[in-house]
Design a protein around this motif. Structure first.
Motif, PDB file in Angstrom:
ATOM      1  N   VAL A 184       0.862  -1.180   0.000  1.00 38.34           N
ATOM      2  CA  VAL A 184       0.000   0.000   0.000  1.00 38.34           C
ATOM      3  C   VAL A 184       0.903   1.236   0.000  1.00 38.34           C
ATOM      4  O   VAL A 184       0.671   2.211  -0.716  1.00 38.34           O
ATOM      5  CB  VAL A 184      -0.955  -0.012   1.215  1.00 38.34           C
ATOM      6  N   ARG A 229      -8.854  -5.589  -1.670  1.00 37.28           N
ATOM      7  CA  ARG A 229      -9.746  -5.669  -0.503  1.00 37.28           C
ATOM      8  C   ARG A 229     -10.117  -7.126  -0.207  1.00 37.28           C
ATOM      9  O   ARG A 229     -10.047  -7.579   0.932  1.00 37.28           O
ATOM     10  CB  ARG A 229     -11.025  -4.862  -0.773  1.00 37.28           C
ATOM     11  N   GLN A 232      -7.172  -9.147   1.078  1.00 43.05           N
ATOM     12  CA  GLN A 232      -6.824  -8.772   2.454  1.00 43.05           C
ATOM     13  C   GLN A 232      -7.890  -9.255   3.425  1.00 43.05           C
ATOM     14  O   GLN A 232      -7.575  -9.691   4.529  1.00 43.05           O
ATOM     15  CB  GLN A 232      -6.620  -7.255   2.562  1.00 43.05           C
ATOM     16  N   LEU A 300      -6.760  -0.053   3.763  1.00 40.20           N
ATOM     17  CA  LEU A 300      -7.315  -0.124   2.406  1.00 40.20           C
ATOM     18  C   LEU A 300      -7.909   1.227   1.994  1.00 40.20           C
ATOM     19  O   LEU A 300      -7.866   1.601   0.818  1.00 40.20           O
ATOM     20  CB  LEU A 300      -8.363  -1.230   2.316  1.00 40.20           C
TER      21      LEU A 300
END
Ligand code: AMP
Ligand code: MG
Length: 492
Positions: A184, A229, A232, A300
């Motif tokens: 990220v 998403r 994860q 996220l």
């Protein structure tokens, strides 16, 4: 140097110029192989025999680059404990290169502890043996537990003494393998600089590497966000269902691939407690066991922010709305993954509306009794056949558990799977052996004093966590009562 048949194909170096600094590992006095993962090396098409050697140690210490490697330090940013650092990057690590493994998968070979880089800030660029072996044993255990994760390829001692808080410690480097090191934080690095073109390039690279089904689609950036998403959500659900606490879920430690990365102050819970925190630096419990799903969603949302300009360059309100819908969908995606894992742990194959209550009900009982999470779930296999004494014995006061047992047994009666098959299925998801904190500590302590045997043994036991074996009883036990509260350190 043409040892060991590395067939590098360095797409990151080739396609993402400007996203890294070409760099070299530091020379070290005496690289020595401490532990080599031969099976993984062979899976990657490397010559395990040639690499399990002094020459291999020199390569994996970063001391000497093999032919075809293009070592580089990756740029990334990150939110650390909620605060944004626009420039982190590989401050003590290098991407050595990528290889295509025997199954055609592209995998990074990455060195951690290989010396200072332009991203080192005040750090020494080094790693020490204890944390390196910790990442080795826990990462490999996670892999054997079926959790997507980076893997340990080699742990090398460098022959240096490194100064750390508690005094000098033996220097070491971990060579690890990942499906990529995109984080990220990699997206945040370029977003923070307003480099939208580079972000698009990065996103397209991530898509081609991890989500190729999205390539070329007009809505691919939103698709990327959703895909990350979902991976994860599935990952964190697995952590939760195994009692794993990552400990430092900063955005630079969250991958785009959905693999667990950066085993620092991580640990497995013994007694069930959602508030459990192990890390010495997590004084507010931000990364407590029970907070992990919320934090994943928060991370996220940070990824989503970096993608807004790509999702809809013309209408930022629309981009926010679309990205927001994806992020708001995290709790449901997570809950589905978690409940599906819980059903398996409880031996349920059918889906009933009350299954969530049943699962949560057991956790509530575990919490009031601080009962051992791993042992209770494992004992349910036996309990499913009617042998409930071992499970009951794990509770100081089994009254609450007895109430739950009756509910569960009534629920099992509505299942069609034959009991024998059910127990086998439960035992394939409820491990007997996890990296128990006291066992990990003992193994690392011995390794630092020169005795690797307990470490080797632990790695070997944890390679097959679901099959109960005679003679390994001690590995299945919870922490001894005199072990006390457990604190982990980042070990940088
Ligand atoms: P970590 O806590 O390992 O995820 O690292 C967070 C950031 O600190 C990354 O940018 C690391 O490269 C950097 N870092 C950690 N330890 C060191 C060190 N000993 N020397 C230089 N940089 C470090
Ligand atoms: Mg990190």
């Amino acid at each position: 140097m043409s040892i060991a048949g590395f067939q590098f194909d360095n797409s990151y170096a080739r396609e993402l110029e400007g996203f890294y600094v070409p760099w070299k590992g530091a020379e070290v006095p005496a690289p020595r192989m401490v532990r080599f993962n031969r099976a993984l090396a062979e899976e990657m098409g490397l010559d395990g025999t040639a690499l399990d050697s002094d020459a291999g140690a020199a390569i994996f210490a970063g001391h000497e680059a093999p032919e075809g490697a293009e070592p580089l330090a990756m740029a990334y940013a990150g939110h650390q404990f909620g605060g944004f650092s626009p420039q982190l990057g590989d401050g003590r690590a290098l991407l050595l290169g990528e290889v295509i493994d025997r199954q055609g998968r592209r995998r990074d070979i990455h060195l951690k502890g290989s010396g200072r880089t332009p991203f080192s800030r005040g750090g020494d660029g080094k790693a020490v043996l204890g944390p390196v072996l910790r990442e080795y044993v826990i990462g490999e255990a996670m892999h054997a537990l079926g959790v997507p994760t980076t893997r340990a390829l080699a742990a090398v001692a460098t022959g240096e003494e490194i100064m750390r808080q508690d005094g000098p410690a033996p220097g070491a480097v971990l060579a690890r393998v990942a499906s990529s090191h995109l984080r990220v934080g990699t997206f945040q690095f370029f977003a923070a600089r307003g480099e939208t073109e580079r972000l698009a390039q990065l996103a397209d690279y991530a898509i081609s590497r991890h989500y190729p089904e999205l390539a070329g689609r007009p809505d691919r950036y939103l698709g990327l966000l959703k895909a990350v998403r979902d991976r994860q959500a599935a990952l964190i659900a697995q952590w939760m269902n195994l009692g794993f606490v990552h400990g430092v879920m900063n955005t630079d430690n969250m991958t785009i691939s959905g693999e667990t990365i950066d085993y620092g102050p991580c640990a497995f819970i013994d007694g069930y407690d959602p508030a459990m925190v192990f890390s010495s630096i997590d004084s507010h419990g931000r990364y407590a066991y029970g907070n992990q799903p919320k934090i994943a969603q928060w991370n996220l949302a940070r990824l989503a922010e970096t993608l807004l300009d790509l999702i809809n360059p013309d209408d930022s309100d629309d981009a926010v709305r679309q990205a927001g819908d994806i992020i708001n969908g995290f709790p449901l995606a997570y809950e589905r993954a978690w409940l599906s894992g819980m059903r398996a742990k409880l031996g349920l194959t059918r889906e009933e509306a009350d299954d969530m209550d049943l699962a949560v009900g057991l956790l509530a009982v575990l919490e009031t009794q601080n009962a051992d999470f791993t042992r209770v779930f494992r004992s349910l296999g036996q309990a499913a056949t009617g042998e409930v004494a071992p499970a009951r014995a794990l509770f100081a006061n089994p009254a609450g558990f007895d109430v739950w047992l009756a509910l569960w047994q009534a629920r099992l009666a509505r299942e069609e799977m034959p009991a024998e098959k059910r127990v086998a299925a439960m035992n394939r998801v409820n491990p007997v052996y996890i990296p128990r904190n006291h066992m990990v500590e003992a193994a690392l302590g011995a390794a630092i004093s020169g005795d690797l045997a307990p470490f080797e043994r632990l790695v070997e036991v944890l390679a097959d966590p679901f099959t109960e074996r005679k003679g390994l009883e001690v590995f299945a036990l919870g922490a001894p009562t005199d072990f006390g509260p457990y604190t982990t350190y980042c070990g940088t």
